[in-house]
Every structure is written in structure tokens, then in C-alpha cells.
Design an enzyme around this catalytic site. Sequence first.
Site, PDB file in Angstrom:
ATOM      1  N   HIS A   1      40.834  53.902  55.618  1.00 31.29           N
ATOM      2  CA  HIS A   1      41.638  52.853  56.240  1.00 31.29           C
ATOM      3  C   HIS A   1      43.002  53.436  56.630  1.00 31.29           C
ATOM      4  O   HIS A   1      43.627  54.151  55.847  1.00 31.29           O
ATOM      5  CB  HIS A   1      41.806  51.699  55.251  1.00 31.29           C
ATOM      6  CG  HIS A   1      42.713  50.622  55.733  1.00 31.29           C
ATOM      7  ND1 HIS A   1      42.565  50.034  56.963  1.00 31.29           N
ATOM      8  CD2 HIS A   1      43.791  50.031  55.158  1.00 31.29           C
ATOM      9  CE1 HIS A   1      43.504  49.119  57.117  1.00 31.29           C
ATOM     10  NE2 HIS A   1      44.271  49.103  56.042  1.00 31.29           N
TER      11      HIS A   1
ATOM     12  N   ASN B   1      48.447  50.130  61.376  1.00 29.94           N
ATOM     13  CA  ASN B   1      47.422  49.474  60.552  1.00 29.94           C
ATOM     14  C   ASN B   1      46.816  48.310  61.342  1.00 29.94           C
ATOM     15  O   ASN B   1      47.485  47.306  61.567  1.00 29.94           O
ATOM     16  CB  ASN B   1      48.078  48.975  59.258  1.00 29.94           C
ATOM     17  CG  ASN B   1      47.093  48.315  58.313  1.00 29.94           C
ATOM     18  OD1 ASN B   1      45.959  48.032  58.688  1.00 29.94           O
ATOM     19  ND2 ASN B   1      47.529  48.072  57.091  1.00 29.94           N
TER      20      ASN B   1
ATOM     21  N   CYS C   1      41.537  43.816  55.431  1.00 27.73           N
ATOM     22  CA  CYS C   1      41.318  45.148  56.027  1.00 27.73           C
ATOM     23  C   CYS C   1      39.943  45.723  55.691  1.00 27.73           C
ATOM     24  O   CYS C   1      39.498  46.670  56.340  1.00 27.73           O
ATOM     25  CB  CYS C   1      42.404  46.114  55.570  1.00 27.73           C
ATOM     26  SG  CYS C   1      44.056  45.538  55.911  1.00 27.73           S
TER      27      CYS C   1
HETATM   28  O1  UT7 Z   1      46.319  47.440  54.797  1.00 22.39           O
HETATM   29  C1  UT7 Z   1      46.518  47.410  53.432  1.00 22.39           C
HETATM   30  C2  UT7 Z   1      47.838  46.887  53.084  1.00 22.39           C
HETATM   31  N1  UT7 Z   1      48.985  47.648  53.336  1.00 22.39           N
HETATM   32  C3  UT7 Z   1      49.283  48.867  52.805  1.00 22.39           C
HETATM   33  O2  UT7 Z   1      48.436  49.579  52.331  1.00 22.39           O
HETATM   34  C4  UT7 Z   1      50.714  49.293  52.796  1.00 22.39           C
HETATM   35  C5  UT7 Z   1      51.111  49.817  51.435  1.00 22.39           C
HETATM   36  N2  UT7 Z   1      52.495  50.133  51.293  1.00 22.39           N
HETATM   37  C6  UT7 Z   1      53.175  51.045  52.026  1.00 22.39           C
HETATM   38  O3  UT7 Z   1      52.635  51.635  52.923  1.00 22.39           O
HETATM   39  C7  UT7 Z   1      54.610  51.365  51.661  1.00 22.39           C
HETATM   40  O4  UT7 Z   1      54.895  50.821  50.400  1.00 22.39           O
HETATM   41  C8  UT7 Z   1      55.645  50.837  52.702  1.00 22.39           C
HETATM   42  C9  UT7 Z   1      55.537  51.646  53.975  1.00 22.39           C
HETATM   43  C10 UT7 Z   1      55.357  49.373  53.011  1.00 22.39           C
HETATM   44  C11 UT7 Z   1      57.038  50.968  52.159  1.00 22.39           C
HETATM   45  O5  UT7 Z   1      57.305  52.322  51.812  1.00 22.39           O
HETATM   46  P1  UT7 Z   1      57.990  52.660  50.405  1.00 22.39           P
HETATM   47  O6  UT7 Z   1      58.234  54.115  50.374  1.00 22.39           O
HETATM   48  O7  UT7 Z   1      57.118  52.062  49.346  1.00 22.39           O
HETATM   49  O8  UT7 Z   1      59.370  51.925  50.536  1.00 22.39           O
HETATM   50  P2  UT7 Z   1      59.966  50.777  49.620  1.00 22.39           P
HETATM   51  O9  UT7 Z   1      59.219  49.498  49.816  1.00 22.39           O
HETATM   52  O10 UT7 Z   1      60.095  51.313  48.235  1.00 22.39           O
HETATM   53  O11 UT7 Z   1      61.413  50.618  50.267  1.00 22.39           O
HETATM   54  C12 UT7 Z   1      62.371  51.670  50.223  1.00 22.39           C
HETATM   55  C13 UT7 Z   1      63.605  51.236  50.977  1.00 22.39           C
HETATM   56  C14 UT7 Z   1      64.082  49.849  50.578  1.00 22.39           C
HETATM   57  O12 UT7 Z   1      65.491  49.878  50.561  1.00 22.39           O
HETATM   58  P3  UT7 Z   1      66.286  49.999  49.156  1.00 22.39           P
HETATM   59  O13 UT7 Z   1      65.878  48.794  48.380  1.00 22.39           O
HETATM   60  O14 UT7 Z   1      65.819  51.290  48.536  1.00 22.39           O
HETATM   61  O15 UT7 Z   1      67.724  49.998  49.594  1.00 22.39           O
HETATM   62  C15 UT7 Z   1      63.615  48.961  51.698  1.00 22.39           C
HETATM   63  O16 UT7 Z   1      64.439  47.825  51.883  1.00 22.39           O
HETATM   64  O17 UT7 Z   1      63.299  51.156  52.376  1.00 22.39           O
HETATM   65  C16 UT7 Z   1      63.742  49.893  52.890  1.00 22.39           C
HETATM   66  N3  UT7 Z   1      62.884  49.525  53.993  1.00 22.39           N
HETATM   67  C17 UT7 Z   1      63.127  49.891  55.262  1.00 22.39           C
HETATM   68  N4  UT7 Z   1      64.139  50.598  55.804  1.00 22.39           N
HETATM   69  C18 UT7 Z   1      64.100  50.823  57.134  1.00 22.39           C
HETATM   70  C19 UT7 Z   1      61.729  48.822  53.970  1.00 22.39           C
HETATM   71  N5  UT7 Z   1      61.229  48.718  55.206  1.00 22.39           N
HETATM   72  C20 UT7 Z   1      62.081  49.372  56.025  1.00 22.39           C
HETATM   73  C21 UT7 Z   1      62.093  49.624  57.414  1.00 22.39           C
HETATM   74  N6  UT7 Z   1      63.105  50.344  57.899  1.00 22.39           N
HETATM   75  N7  UT7 Z   1      61.122  49.186  58.239  1.00 22.39           N
END
Ligand code: UT7
Length: 329
Positions: free
Chosen positions: A256, A286, A114
Site C-alpha cells: 500500500h 495515498n 485502504c
Molecule cells: O492509508 C493508511 C493510513 N495512513 C497512513 O498510513 C499514514 C501514517 N502516518 C504517516 O505517514 C506519518 O505519521 C505522517 C506523514 C502523517 C506524519 O509524519 P510524522 O513523521 O509521524 O510526523 P508527526 O505527526 O510526528 O509530526 C511532526 C511535526 C509536528 O509538529 P511538532 O508537533 O513536532 O511541532 C506536526 O505538526 O510535523 C508537523 N506537521 C507538518 N508540518 C509541515 C504535520 N503535518 C505537517 C505538514 N507540513 N503537512
Amino acid sequence: MSSTCTIVGLGAHLPRTIITNADMERMVDTSDEWIRTRTGINTRHFSQDNEPCSVLAHQAALKALEHAGLSAQDLTHIFVGTFSGDYNLPTTACILQDMLGLKGLPAFDLAAACSGFLYCLETARAYIALHPEACILVVGSEVTTSRLNLEDRTTCVLFGDGAGAAIVTGQPRLGGIRIVDVMLKADGSVGNLLTVHGGGSACKPVLGAPIGPEYFVQMNGRDVFKHAVRFMSDISISLLQRNNLVPHDIDLFIPHQANIRIIEAIAKKLGVNMDQVYVNVDRIGNTSAASIPIALTEAVQSGRIESGMKVLLTAFGGGFTWASALLQF
Ligand code: UT7
């Protein structure tokens, strides 16, 4: 380093197909509510089969040339930042060179995920220091969907496709955008938090073997989130300090576009108001290396940036790599 490095043209291109959160709900176990509240994304653009990375790059390049009032024959070099090129070989930059009819022109891809566009921008500055007559096409182009596991809800809802391009010269130009300074960083020790391993020499494809999830983006979202906020905030402040500036001196921040919560956290750390921050992650998600040049092009074309303004760009991506650039309009 040359102090007369100038962006004289900008262009962006998004594939026509728009995928809404409702469309994503039909693909994986997710919800519009989850995507909007956790990421700020409402829609993203997906390339079709006849729109590989080079085609998006070509469209953005033509628009940037038109904006600059130049023809392809005025170019001297082509740099493309991408992690989702058409092929391993030939490079997307060479395919683009052929599309533009520029046989002989040096052209290469640069792999910094990125941060690829800002890495290319700094590379262009270095080339211009060596060759002040250079007129360099710098592109960030991605078909991230070619590297997405569309069954993995933790990644597939986040990304989109697109391209942005800039024409960079060593000549000052009325109305040009001066590249005041660029800073690049990387930390390979945490690279395993965001990967596409499959197909590399350490993760060889085997003829006839199935394509596994390692061929697609795999990410520890929470850890990547924390690093993204810290690294983009820190490098923004370092670059400003190196130029005797503070965040308050900046008229517009263009970070970004990965997640609205990352963008808001950076703004908070820098102490800037969100109305000083350009946001399009809601519309395009993204787009990796294309994120910064698309946002910059949109900000200029929408009249958000006026002559005399200072604009700070910052990016973060796999590797990890991160970068910041200071522009004077
Ligand atoms: O370009 C540079 C690289 N990328 C980034 O900068 C992205 C960086 N990370 C993020 O933006 C965030 O961490 C995410 C958007 C990817 C995830 O958000 P989060 O608030 O950190 O969620 P999490 O990974 O802690 O997941 C929370 C819950 C999980 O369920 P449990 O384990 O709490 O039951 C996930 O399984 O959300 C669940 N989950 C989803 N639920 C519905 C993860 N993805 C999804 C989804 N829909 N698409």
C-alpha cells in the site's frame, strides 16, 4: 477455495489534475521539504467536480475490460472497494453497473478503507468457488479529496484520487495472473486512530448545521504509522509461510502506497531490497483502496513483471483492516 482464480485484465485511471507540493504550500502551512522528507510524496491527482468515484471506477473498468479482451456483457458481478463513494445511496457499484449498461447484475460496495481492493479480491475468490463460471469486476476507486479537510495539513498533503480495476475469473488463461492465496485481518479496537465519523448513524448530520472536521479524515499519524508497518509486515510473512515461501522467493512486493518511510520500514523488516519493491507514492500519494490496483496495473504495463514471477501485495487502512495477496504470473 478454487485454485484457478485468475486476474485476466487490469486497468487504472487517474484524474488529469496534478497537485504539486508547491500547490499544497499555497493551501496550508506546509513545505515541499516537509512533505518529501516525511512522506516521499511529490505530486498527487485531485478529481474535479465532474469526476466522482463512479466516473474514475468506470474509466478503470473499461481499461481492464479492454486489457482482458472482454466486453462488459461478459461480467457477472461488480464489487467496488471504497470509502469515498459518490453517495451514501445509491452505492457506487450500482452507479457503475448502470454506466456499464448491465441491468440485473449483482453489484455492491465493500467498506474496508485502504484494504478495500484486497478484501474485494478475496470476496471474488469466494464467489468464484461458489460460481466457477463467474467473471467479476473488482474495483478500488477513491475520491479521497471529498473526505479531506483541506485546512488540515496533517492529512491533506497525504492523499490523492484514482481508481484501479481487475477482471477475475475462475478459468485458467494463458498470460493470466493466478491468485494463489489471500489473507485478511481487522482490529476494530484501534479504529479510533483513523476516522471519518461525520454522517454516520453515531454522528448524525443535522439539517442546516455546519459541516465540522469530523466529516473528514482524522488521523493520529504516528500511531497509524506504527500499526501500518507492523501489520503489513506480519501479514506478508504469515501469508508467505502459509505457502511455504520466504520473502526472498518473491520477485516484486507491491505494498500500500501511503508513505515511503512505511514502505522502506516494511522492506527492512522483510529483509528485501528496495529494488524489489514497487513505489509510486511519490507521484500519486495515498489513493486508499485504489492504491494496490493502480500500482499493480502500472507494474504490469511498465514491463516490471514478467511471466513466472511471484508478486506479493499488502495493504492497510482504517478500521483497522489489513490484507495480503500472493500472485503467480
Ligand atoms: O492509508 C493508511 C493510513 N495512513 C497512513 O498510513 C499514514 C501514517 N502516518 C504517516 O505517514 C506519518 O505519521 C505522517 C506523514 C502523517 C506524519 O509524519 P510524522 O513523521 O509521524 O510526523 P508527526 O505527526 O510526528 O509530526 C511532526 C511535526 C509536528 O509538529 P511538532 O508537533 O513536532 O511541532 C506536526 O505538526 O510535523 C508537523 N506537521 C507538518 N508540518 C509541515 C504535520 N503535518 C505537517 C505538514 N507540513 N503537512
